[in-house]
Write a protein that holds these residues in place. Structure first.
Motif, short mmCIF file in Angstrom:
data_model
loop_
_atom_site.label_atom_id
_atom_site.label_comp_id
_atom_site.label_asym_id
_atom_site.label_seq_id
_atom_site.Cartn_x
_atom_site.Cartn_y
_atom_site.Cartn_z
N ARG A 194 120.59 -35.07 25.12
CA ARG A 194 121.44 -34.00 25.63
C ARG A 194 120.70 -32.67 25.52
N THR A 195 120.99 -31.79 26.46
CA THR A 195 120.30 -30.50 26.48
C THR A 195 121.10 -29.53 27.35
N VAL A 196 120.45 -28.52 27.86
CA VAL A 196 121.01 -27.63 28.88
C VAL A 196 120.02 -27.59 30.03
N VAL A 197 120.48 -27.21 31.20
CA VAL A 197 119.57 -27.05 32.32
C VAL A 197 118.73 -25.80 32.06
N PRO A 198 117.42 -25.94 32.01
CA PRO A 198 116.59 -24.76 31.73
C PRO A 198 116.60 -23.80 32.91
N SER A 199 116.22 -22.58 32.64
CA SER A 199 116.13 -21.56 33.68
C SER A 199 114.69 -21.43 34.18
N HIS A 200 114.55 -20.89 35.39
CA HIS A 200 113.24 -20.38 35.77
C HIS A 200 112.92 -19.19 34.85
N TYR A 201 111.66 -18.85 34.72
CA TYR A 201 111.32 -17.77 33.79
C TYR A 201 109.93 -17.22 34.12
N PRO A 202 109.64 -16.01 33.65
CA PRO A 202 108.30 -15.47 33.82
C PRO A 202 107.40 -15.91 32.66
N ILE A 203 106.15 -16.22 32.96
CA ILE A 203 105.19 -16.41 31.88
C ILE A 203 105.02 -15.07 31.18
N PRO A 204 104.53 -15.04 29.94
CA PRO A 204 104.39 -13.77 29.23
C PRO A 204 103.51 -12.78 30.01
N THR A 205 104.03 -11.59 30.19
CA THR A 205 103.30 -10.57 30.96
C THR A 205 102.88 -9.37 30.11
N ASP A 206 103.09 -9.47 28.80
CA ASP A 206 102.77 -8.33 27.94
C ASP A 206 101.35 -8.37 27.41
N GLY A 207 100.54 -9.28 27.94
CA GLY A 207 99.16 -9.40 27.50
C GLY A 207 98.20 -9.24 28.67
N PRO A 208 96.92 -9.54 28.44
CA PRO A 208 95.91 -9.35 29.50
C PRO A 208 96.14 -10.21 30.73
N VAL A 209 96.68 -11.43 30.57
CA VAL A 209 96.94 -12.27 31.74
C VAL A 209 98.04 -11.64 32.60
N GLY A 210 99.04 -11.08 31.96
CA GLY A 210 100.08 -10.37 32.71
C GLY A 210 99.52 -9.19 33.48
N ARG A 211 98.61 -8.47 32.86
CA ARG A 211 98.00 -7.33 33.55
C ARG A 211 97.16 -7.80 34.74
N LEU A 212 96.53 -8.96 34.59
CA LEU A 212 95.77 -9.52 35.70
C LEU A 212 96.69 -9.84 36.88
N LEU A 213 97.83 -10.47 36.61
CA LEU A 213 98.77 -10.78 37.68
C LEU A 213 99.26 -9.51 38.36
N GLU A 214 99.57 -8.50 37.57
CA GLU A 214 100.05 -7.24 38.14
C GLU A 214 98.97 -6.61 39.03
N ALA A 215 97.73 -6.65 38.57
CA ALA A 215 96.64 -6.03 39.33
C ALA A 215 96.39 -6.75 40.65
N THR A 216 96.78 -8.03 40.72
CA THR A 216 96.52 -8.82 41.93
C THR A 216 97.77 -9.04 42.77
N GLY A 217 98.88 -8.42 42.38
CA GLY A 217 100.10 -8.51 43.17
C GLY A 217 100.78 -9.86 43.11
N ARG A 218 100.51 -10.63 42.06
CA ARG A 218 101.13 -11.95 41.93
C ARG A 218 102.34 -11.89 41.01
N HIS A 219 103.38 -12.64 41.35
CA HIS A 219 104.54 -12.71 40.47
C HIS A 219 104.25 -13.66 39.31
N PRO A 220 104.96 -13.52 38.18
CA PRO A 220 104.68 -14.34 37.00
C PRO A 220 105.61 -15.53 36.81
#
Length: 296
Positions: free
Chosen positions: A191-217
């Motif tokens: 038993r569980t719950v239906v998980p949600s969609h979610y953003p990968i962590p964006t508060d680090g360097p990988v998040g900054r990379l996505l922002e710089a390239t116009g990609r959603h997380p």
């Protein structure tokens, strides 16, 4: 004089650089390591010659990789996240995949703690969120035979899109996680719950990379599985929730159509009682198929 004393140094320049470094690895005793380092040098040098980075850009690249390493903790793996968003993780999975079994996907950065052992039918939702969900199925071999006592390790985010390790003090440790063993017919259920969609962590360097390239997380809603059985190749995969946002643009490129499953709503009170949940509830049922280990 010995050979080294008589050797004439070769000028290190754009044309001699690759061979000079590959020669430096020439005495590597492990053949596979030698193969990897030789190929890495060739492709990396070709990349540098193609893009011709300035000294400032090279320093920025070093600073970025340093920041990725410094962001890693016991509960966060930023290098895995970087590999994921560059598509490397899924490419490695794809190249190692064998036909016949359930398709594999990335491990992801949140399998950082041991899943607590649980009995079949237990709930991995430790906080009692809104809508209950039952997940069930079988673990089979490629001939359709059930695999009893297979390990089924599951982990997922909650209805708000967070894993337990992201919210210490808010979610209890082990929420959304469980280690199950299939029964004599290869069946698993929890038993569980239906998980949600979610953003990968964006508060680090990988998040900054996505922002710089116009990609959603964002990642579409999913549940992670690692399945193991004696004599069979372990499987790392996801099951994705049909109808979830971002199925067509997963930030880590992990969606495969065969892994998209309906989480159907049921009002059947008798079925709900059999699963120890209240109606209405959601139910997802699917099989996980393992390949036999290759014969040596």
């Amino acid at each position: 004089m010995d050979d080294e004393a008589e050797a004439i140094p070769v000028d290190f320049n754009e044309h001699t650089a690759t061979q000079a470094v590959q020669d430096g690895f020439g005495k590597t005793p492990d053949p596979r390591l030698h193969e990897i380092l030789t190929a890495l040098t060739r492709h990396l040098h070709d990349f540098v010659r193609e893009t011709r980075p300035s000294i400032q850009e090279w320093e920025q690249a070093i600073q970025f990789l340093t920041a990725v390493g410094q962001t890693c903790t016991d509960t966060r793996q930023e290098f895995v996240l970087l590999s994921d968003v560059l598509g490397v993780s899924m490419l490695v999975e794809t190249l190692n995949e064998r036909e016949g079994g359930t398709e594999s996907t990335v491990l992801g950065p949140f399998h950082m703690v041991d899943s607590p052992p649980r009995a079949l039918g237990d709930s991995i939702d430790l906080v009692g969120e809104a809508e209950p969900c039952v997940v069930s199925g079988r673990v089979l071999d490629t001939d359709g035979a059930p695999l009893p006592d297979a390990k089924v390790d599951v982990w997922q985010c909650n209805e708000q899109g967070f894993y337990d390790v992201q919210q210490p003090g808010v979610q209890p440790s082990g929420n959304g996680r469980g280690l199950f063993h299939t029964d004599t017919e290869g069946r698993f259920r929890f038993r569980t719950v239906v998980p949600s969609h979610y953003p990968i962590p964006t508060d680090g360097p990988v998040g900054r990379l996505l922002e710089a390239t116009g990609r959603h997380p964002y990642r579409p809603a999913h549940i992670h599985f690692i399945v193991q059985a004696d004599g069979h190749t372990p499987l790392t995969t996801h099951v994705f929730v049909a109808g979830s946002p971002y199925l067509d643009s997963d930030a880590v490129f992990a969606v495969k159509q065969s892994l998209v499953v309906d989480f159907t709503e049921s009002d059947d009170e008798e079925e709900a009682a059999r699963h120890a949940v209240q109606a209405p509830f959601r139910h997802a049922e699917f099989d996980l198929v393992l390949n036999r280990e290759p014969t040596r």
